[in-house]
Design a protein around this motif. Structure first.
Motif, PDB file in Angstrom:
ATOM      1  N   CYS A  85       0.827  -1.212   0.000  1.00  0.00           N
ATOM      2  CA  CYS A  85       0.000   0.000   0.000  1.00  0.00           C
ATOM      3  C   CYS A  85       0.861   1.261   0.000  1.00  0.00           C
ATOM      4  N   ASN A 138      -3.262   7.383  -1.461  1.00  0.00           N
ATOM      5  CA  ASN A 138      -4.157   6.257  -1.216  1.00  0.00           C
ATOM      6  C   ASN A 138      -3.917   5.643   0.159  1.00  0.00           C
ATOM      7  N   SER A 139      -2.646   5.635   0.592  1.00  0.00           N
ATOM      8  CA  SER A 139      -2.343   5.155   1.945  1.00  0.00           C
ATOM      9  C   SER A 139      -2.994   6.057   2.980  1.00  0.00           C
ATOM     10  N   LEU A 167      -6.666   5.193   3.053  1.00  0.00           N
ATOM     11  CA  LEU A 167      -6.851   3.946   3.802  1.00  0.00           C
ATOM     12  C   LEU A 167      -6.709   4.193   5.294  1.00  0.00           C
ATOM     13  N   ASN A 168      -5.680   4.960   5.667  1.00  0.00           N
ATOM     14  CA  ASN A 168      -5.495   5.287   7.082  1.00  0.00           C
ATOM     15  C   ASN A 168      -6.692   6.046   7.633  1.00  0.00           C
ATOM     16  N   THR A 186      -3.710   1.025  11.920  1.00  0.00           N
ATOM     17  CA  THR A 186      -3.429   2.433  11.603  1.00  0.00           C
ATOM     18  C   THR A 186      -2.059   2.850  12.107  1.00  0.00           C
TER      19      THR A 186
END
Length: 607
Positions: A220, A227-228, A231-232, A375
């Motif tokens: 990722c 994008n990371s 996601l986080n 996370t």
């Protein structure tokens, strides 16, 4: 700010061209042959004296040094991304363990105040990071800040220790995910791990789930920083929802009486402060480790759209929000159970296990902790890769680790390299063998950054009116008083009713007097151009004092590990790094001189 960044980008292109030209005309290397290496070793004293204290400038870090990664990282992050990364990095599994231990053993219900004090300490350190990150928005974090202030060796020593802490703690966090995920779905941890009888204890539990988590996160963060971040943000929102559920259950099911009445009054002291103010500060030292993670946000500065606006909001805002959440979590826990009845290992889930009809809450808490682990692991792996990338830019480790992928605009090599090492450790190494999630390395870096900020504000190389000696004398004296205060606090028996408070007062007053004299007699040599820490030098000085105090709360093995790894780092620097950076300078790849950054008439920094 954007005009300056554009100027740096244009200069970077020209600098990169010049660097390549110089490199082509002089390809001398200390590692080209055994004879060359022996000649390099014979010049070791000269090279150490030349490179160990060599500093770069803000301009150099943002142009020529950054150009060694090839393509620039994409500036796609805003303040809300940074707040999300800060929340994700800090609110991990640590709070689910540290709260119970601090409440039962040190502070009692006053652990709520302990979290508030620890949050203030974290905010002061965050201010120091913010000024550096705004003035120098590069991915190196503390490594870059120390390199422009104290030189190459100090930066490499602290940066290497910090990466070591990241790798070992990430491996431990990944293995703890297996345990919390098992709790969430009601499956024993032993069923997730494979026991190899031929391996020694502590290394015979193969954890494939932990490795899978690290591999997925590594992919990722290699693919896209934005994008990371998304996601986080999604994982953090889910995790915060679980935390708010825990807080709500605590205030709903809890009893205010538990804040002042222990379960066993005959053996446990009563009141909101059962262990006095000393217990509150001891508790703050323990729970402070739950705040570690905001420093990783500063490593994202190179990918922030508006550094002068977004970084202060992102770093400071995340620390404030986390402090509020932690205080509410501590309050809910202390209302659910008297402090002397808290389960140290699992304080929140343990509060519901024996409650009729409410055992399912333990599974919910396990699920929340699992999201918190994901996370914190994601943010930590983002940060560690950027630290390694910038260390690679400096020439002290192979430059391959500094490369930014031309398509994804992320430090792929650094991310993959550290991902492999972290996965290998998480595969077979037990939690008891791995280091604590956060220990001496991170606190040492916080201490160094606060010192660097004062030194940078009060000493400007190349100006006739500025001398480094008053600032150096102050930093050494202030640290000495803080160290004496810390040692007395830890080792002088509490029953020394007269000597203990008297000696603590002497060194505390001495530190304050030293700070007042420095503030009165030594003027600031420069002023920040975009954002600066207020109340200089008080805020970074208090941060120095508190970090020394927290370092004093760590156990002996932490210092042993720190010493051993530091020796390894020093040997690596002597036998490789100093020669690699010396070659890079000789070949035109490094320029470390004073004068790239000047001062305006009002003392503000200019390029």
């Amino acid at each position: 700010m954007n005009e300056r960044l554009n100027c740096f980008t244009q200069t970077t292109m020209a600098t990169s061209t010049n660097t390549n030209t110089n490199t082509n005309t002089n390809t001398t290397s200390s590692f080209s042959s055994p004879r060359s290496y022996c000649r390099a070793l014979s010049q070791l004293p000269m090279r150490l004296s030349h490179r160990a204290t060599s500093v770069t400038t803000t301009y150099e870090e943002m142009s020529r040094v950054r150009a060694r990664s090839g393509r620039d990282m994409t500036r796609s992050l805003r303040w809300y991304d940074l707040v999300g990364l800060g929340l994700g990095g800090m609110v991990g599994a640590g709070v689910f363990v540290a709260t119970g231990r601090a409440a039962k053993l040190y502070a009692g219900p006053a652990v709520i105040v302990s979290y508030a004090i620890a949050g203030l300490c974290a905010l002061l350190s965050a201010f120091c990071y913010t000024e550096f990150a705004v003035d120098m928005p590069v991915a190196g974090g503390a490594f870059s800040y120390l390199r422009v202030t104290f030189g190459e060796f100090a930066a490499f020593l602290t940066g290497a220790n910090l990466i070591m802490e990241y790798v070992f703690s990430n491996a431990a966090v990944a293995r703890s995910f297996t345990a919390y995920f098992g709790t969430a779905i009601g499956v024993s941890t032993s069923k997730w791990r494979i026991t190899i009888s031929g391996l020694p204890d502590g290394f015979n539990q193969i954890d494939l789930l932990a490795v899978a988590v690290i591999v997925i996160i590594s992919f990722c963060i290699c693919y896209s920083t934005k994008n990371s971040s998304v996601l986080n943000m999604a994982l953090t929102v889910i995790h915060i929802a679980f935390i708010l559920f825990i807080i709500t259950m605590g205030f709903w099911r809890g009893n205010v009486t538990n804040l002042t009445h222990p379960a066993h009054p005959e053996t446990s002291p009563s009141g909101f402060f059962p262990y006095s103010i000393a217990g509150v500060f001891n508790g703050a030292a323990m729970v402070y480790l739950s705040y570690i993670g905001y420093d990783a946000v500063s490593t994202m500065a190179e990918e922030v759209k508006e550094p002068a606006r977004d970084i202060p909001i992102g770093i400071s805002g995340s620390v404030v929000l986390v402090t509020i959440l932690y205080c509410l979590m501590a309050a809910s826990m202390c209302m659910l159970l008297p402090y002397d009845a808290i389960d140290i290992e699992s304080p929140f889930s343990g509060a519901f296990k024996g409650s009729d009809g409410w055992g399912w809450v333990s599974n919910v808490i396990g699920a929340g902790a699992s999201f918190g682990i994901l996370t914190s692991l994601l943010v930590a792996m983002l940060g560690q890769a950027r630290y390694l990338c910038v260390i690679g830019r400096s020439g002290v480790i192979p430059a391959l680790l500094a490369q930014v992928h031309p398509q994804y605009a992320t430090p792929v090599n650094a991310s993959a390299f550290l991902g492999v090492i972290t996965a290998a450790l998480a595969l077979f190494t037990d939690l008891e063998v791995l280091l604590n999630l956060v220990s001496i390395g991170t606190l040492f870096v916080f201490y160094m950054v606060a010192n660097a900020l004062i030194y940078r504000r009060y000493y400007a190389p190349g100006t006739t009116s500025s001398s480094p000696y008053p600032t150096v004398y102050f930093l050494l004296s202030f640290s000495f008083f803080a160290l004496c205060f810390t040692l007395l606090w830890r080792f002088l028996p509490p029953d020394a009713s007269i000597a203990r408070p008297l000696l603590l007062s002497v060194f505390g007053v001495s530190a304050i007097a030293c700070l007042c004299m420095f503030n009165h007699f030594v003027p600031q040599a420069r002023k920040p151009e975009f954002w600066g820490v207020p109340l200089m030098p008080w805020i970074p000085a208090v941060s120095i004092f508190l970090n020394v105090f927290l370092l004093g709360s760590l156990d002996g093995p932490s210092y042993y590990r720190f010493g051993v790894f530091s020796i390894v780092v020093v040997l690596f620097y002597i036998f490789y790094s100093v020669h690699a950076s010396y070659d890079a300078e000789e070949n035109g790849g490094l320029v470390t001189k004073v004068g790239d950054v000047g001062l305006d008439d009002d003392g503000s920094m200019k390029v």
